[in-house]
Design an enzyme around this catalytic site. Structure first.
Site, PDB file in Angstrom:
ATOM      1  N   ASP A 201      78.986  50.771  13.008  1.00 29.88           N
ATOM      2  CA  ASP A 201      77.753  50.192  13.015  1.00 29.88           C
ATOM      3  C   ASP A 201      76.743  50.787  13.820  1.00 29.88           C
ATOM      4  O   ASP A 201      77.161  51.736  14.450  1.00 29.88           O
ATOM      5  CB  ASP A 201      78.076  48.742  13.409  1.00 29.88           C
ATOM      6  CG  ASP A 201      77.233  47.669  12.656  1.00 29.88           C
ATOM      7  OD1 ASP A 201      76.434  47.937  12.289  1.00 29.88           O
ATOM      8  OD2 ASP A 201      77.543  46.409  12.403  1.00 29.88           O
TER       9      ASP A 201
ATOM     10  N   GLU B  28      76.330  53.205   8.781  1.00 26.63           N
ATOM     11  CA  GLU B  28      75.090  52.211   8.643  1.00 26.63           C
ATOM     12  C   GLU B  28      73.924  53.037   8.751  1.00 26.63           C
ATOM     13  O   GLU B  28      72.751  52.369   9.106  1.00 26.63           O
ATOM     14  CB  GLU B  28      75.408  50.776   9.473  1.00 26.63           C
ATOM     15  CG  GLU B  28      76.822  50.469   9.156  1.00 26.63           C
ATOM     16  CD  GLU B  28      76.690  48.885   8.918  1.00 26.63           C
ATOM     17  OE1 GLU B  28      75.669  48.250   9.092  1.00 26.63           O
ATOM     18  OE2 GLU B  28      77.724  48.393   8.265  1.00 26.63           O
ATOM     19  N   TRP B  29      74.061  54.086   8.966  1.00 31.63           N
ATOM     20  CA  TRP B  29      72.876  55.198   9.278  1.00 31.63           C
ATOM     21  C   TRP B  29      71.544  55.056   8.630  1.00 31.63           C
ATOM     22  O   TRP B  29      70.609  54.706   9.541  1.00 31.63           O
ATOM     23  CB  TRP B  29      73.287  56.398   9.317  1.00 31.63           C
ATOM     24  CG  TRP B  29      72.752  57.684   9.836  1.00 31.63           C
ATOM     25  CD1 TRP B  29      71.542  57.829  10.244  1.00 31.63           C
ATOM     26  CD2 TRP B  29      72.998  59.168   9.777  1.00 31.63           C
ATOM     27  NE1 TRP B  29      71.055  58.841  10.815  1.00 31.63           N
ATOM     28  CE2 TRP B  29      72.213  59.706  10.476  1.00 31.63           C
ATOM     29  CE3 TRP B  29      74.157  59.871   9.442  1.00 31.63           C
ATOM     30  CZ2 TRP B  29      72.123  61.230  10.652  1.00 31.63           C
ATOM     31  CZ3 TRP B  29      74.440  61.203   9.400  1.00 31.63           C
ATOM     32  CH2 TRP B  29      73.292  61.810  10.251  1.00 31.63           C
ATOM     33  N   PRO B  30      71.476  54.987   7.307  1.00 30.85           N
ATOM     34  CA  PRO B  30      70.165  54.663   6.715  1.00 30.85           C
ATOM     35  C   PRO B  30      69.567  53.386   7.065  1.00 30.85           C
ATOM     36  O   PRO B  30      68.433  53.212   6.923  1.00 30.85           O
ATOM     37  CB  PRO B  30      70.515  55.161   5.033  1.00 30.85           C
ATOM     38  CG  PRO B  30      71.695  55.051   5.059  1.00 30.85           C
ATOM     39  CD  PRO B  30      72.429  55.486   6.232  1.00 30.85           C
TER      40      PRO B  30
ATOM     41  N   TYR C 173      69.649  51.591   9.440  1.00 33.29           N
ATOM     42  CA  TYR C 173      68.877  51.438  10.860  1.00 33.29           C
ATOM     43  C   TYR C 173      67.744  52.476  10.877  1.00 33.29           C
ATOM     44  O   TYR C 173      66.954  52.278  11.778  1.00 33.29           O
ATOM     45  CB  TYR C 173      70.072  51.619  12.019  1.00 33.29           C
ATOM     46  CG  TYR C 173      70.728  50.660  12.288  1.00 33.29           C
ATOM     47  CD1 TYR C 173      70.519  49.642  13.163  1.00 33.29           C
ATOM     48  CD2 TYR C 173      72.072  50.339  11.621  1.00 33.29           C
ATOM     49  CE1 TYR C 173      71.367  48.273  13.129  1.00 33.29           C
ATOM     50  CE2 TYR C 173      72.663  49.315  11.601  1.00 33.29           C
ATOM     51  CZ  TYR C 173      72.510  48.386  12.410  1.00 33.29           C
ATOM     52  OH  TYR C 173      73.432  47.237  12.761  1.00 33.29           O
TER      53      TYR C 173
ATOM     54  N   ASP D   5      72.378  42.656   5.230  1.00 32.15           N
ATOM     55  CA  ASP D   5      73.879  41.944   5.062  1.00 32.15           C
ATOM     56  C   ASP D   5      73.819  41.103   3.740  1.00 32.15           C
ATOM     57  O   ASP D   5      72.693  40.494   3.394  1.00 32.15           O
ATOM     58  CB  ASP D   5      74.141  40.763   6.144  1.00 32.15           C
ATOM     59  CG  ASP D   5      74.598  41.712   7.501  1.00 32.15           C
ATOM     60  OD1 ASP D   5      75.176  42.876   7.303  1.00 32.15           O
ATOM     61  OD2 ASP D   5      74.615  40.945   8.469  1.00 32.15           O
TER      62      ASP D   5
END
Length: 365
Positions: A106, A139-141, A143, A167
Site C-alpha cells: 500500500d 498501489e503506486w499510480p 497515489y 476502493d
C-alpha cells in the site's frame, strides 16, 4: 484471524474455487502486531494469528493454494500498524522466510512522491533478491495520480499489477465509476498491460472478509444479478486480476456459478494478455472489445440505462477488430448472461443484442 483464513482455504478446495483458478488467499491490513520484534522484524498479532504466518502459509500450501500478505511503503500502514519504510530488505526476507507468495504493498503515510517511488522500487528489488517468487501488487499510480501522470512503463518494470482507482465498494455506483474511469483513461493504460504486468481497476477496503484486496464484490449484497454479470464480464474484458471480496462460506449458487464460469475465466486469463477497451458509445449503450489468442475477440455490450426493460443494440460486425474480427466470416458464442451458440455470420452482417438495464452481454467472436 488465522481460523478464518484456514476455513476459507478449506472452502476454496472443497467448493471448486481452486480448480476454477482462484489460487491466492490474501490477508489485508491489520494482521500484524502493533510493534516489531526485538530484531526489528514484523510479527503477527499474537491473539488473532497465534500460530504465526509461517504456519498459516504451510497450511495454505498443503491445500495447493498460495498465501498473500499486506504491507505499506510508508512508516505506517493505512490502519496505523508498522509500515516497511527503511525495512524493505528485512521485510522482504521475512515474507520469503514465511513462504508468502504475494505482497500487496500500500501507499499510505509515505511522505513525498519521491519517497513513494523509491519505496516501491526498493521493495521490488528486495523481493527479487530473496529468490522466492512473490507476486508484487502495487498501489503506486493511485497515489501519484492526484499530482502527476504515472509513468506506467517504469511501474511495469517493478510491479506485477498496480491499482489505478479508488476502493471498490459493494455498490453499483462504485462499479460504474470504475468502468467510467477506465474508459476515460484507456489511451494511457491499455497499451501497457500484458504478461507480467496488469492494470488493477481498483482495490478494496476490508469490507470483504476473504480476499480483501478485492475487485469482485459478486456474492455480497449490493449488486443485482444483471450488475453482477456486468462486473464479471467487464473485469474479463479489462484483463483485470480476479480477486474476490466475499465470504465463500455463505454464497448463493448463482454467484458461485458466475464467479467460477470457465468461459469467462478463460477470456480473463487469455494467454495473449491484451487488455480490452471501449470502441463505441451510443446513447445508453457501450461496446467494448478485447483481442484474444487464436484471432478471436471478446465483445461486451453494456446497457447503462437504469430504468425500463431490456433494450436492443445493433452494430455491424465489420466494426470489430478494425474490420478483421469477422473477415470473411466468424462464429458468435454468447458467454454471459448465459451460454448460447449464435451461429456463423459474415463480416457485413449486423448483430442485434438484447441487454437488460445495468446489464452486459458478453460474446466471444
Amino acid at each position: 484471524s488465522e481460523k478464518l483464513f484456514v476455513e476459507m482455504a478449506d472452502v476454496m478446495v472443497a467448493e471448486g474455487w481452486r480448480d476454477a483458478g482462484y489460487e491466492f488467499v490474501c490477508i489485508d491490513d491489520c494482521w500484524m502486531a502493533p510493534t516489531r520484534d526485538k530484531h526489528g522484524r514484523l510479527q503477527a498479532d499474537p491473539k488473532r494469528f497465534p500460530s504465526g504466518i509461517r504456519k498459516l502459509a504451510d497450511y495454505v500450501h498443503s491445500k495447493g493454494l498460495k498465501l498473500g500478505i499486506y504491507s505499506d511503503v510508508g512508516n505506517k500502514t493505512c490502519a496505523g500498524f508498522p509500515g516497511s519504510y527503511n525495512y524493505y530488505d528485512l521485510d522482504a526476507q521475512t515474507f520469503a522466510s514465511w513462504g508468502v507468495d504475494l505482497l500487496k504493498f500500500d501507499g499510505c503515510n509515505s511522505g513525498t512522491l519521491d519517497l513513494l517511488a523509491e519505496g516501491y522500487r526498493r521493495m521490488s528489488l528486495a523481493l527479487n533478491k530473496t529468490g522466492r517468487s512473490i507476486v508484487y501488487s502495487c498501489e503506486w499510480p493511485f497515489y501519484l495520480r492526484p499530482v502527476q501522470q504515472p509513468n506506467y512503463t517504469e511501474i511495469k518494470q517493478y510491479c506485477n499489477h498496480w491499482r489505478n482507482f479508488f476502493d471498490v465498494y459493494d455498490s453499483w455506483d462504485s462499479i460504474k465509476s470504475i468502468l467510467e474511469w477506465t474508459a476515460l483513461h484507456q489511451d494511457s493504460i491499455v497499451k501497457i498491460a500484458g504478461p507480467g504486468g496488469w492494470n488493477d481497476p481498483d482495490m478494496a477496503t476490508s469490507q470483504g472478509i476473504f480476499l480483501s484486496m478485492a475487485q469482485l464484490v459478486i456474492g455480497n449484497f449490493g449488486l443485482s444479478w444483471d450488475q453482477a454479470v456486468t462486473q464479471m464480464a467487464m473485469w474479463a474484458i479489462m484483463a483485470a486480476p480476479l480477486f474476490m471480496s466475499n465470504d465463500l462460506r455463505h454464497i448463493s449458487p448463482e454467484a458461485k456459478w458466475l464467479l467460477q464460469n470457465k468461459e469467462v475465466i478463460a477470456i480473463n486469463q487469455d494467454p495473449l494478455g491484451k487488455q480490452g477497451y471501449q470502441i463505441a458509445k451510443d446513447k445508453s449503450f457501450e461496446l467494448w472489445e478485447r483481442p484474444l489468442s487464436g484471432q478471436a475477440y471478446a465483445v461486451a455490450v453494456r446497457n447503462n440505462q437504469e430504468i425500463g426493460g431490456p433494450q436492443n443494440f445493433t452494430f455491424s460486425l465489420a466494426f470489430l477488430g478494425n474490420g478483421l474480427a469477422c473477415n470473411p466470416a466468424c462464429s458468435v458464442q454468447q458467454v454471459l448472461p448465459a451460454s448460447r451458440d449464435w451461429g456463423v455470420y459474415n463480416w457485413v452482417s449486423s448483430l442485434s443484442v438484447e441487454v437488460n438495464p445495468t446489464g452486459t452481454v458478453l460474446l466471444k467472436i
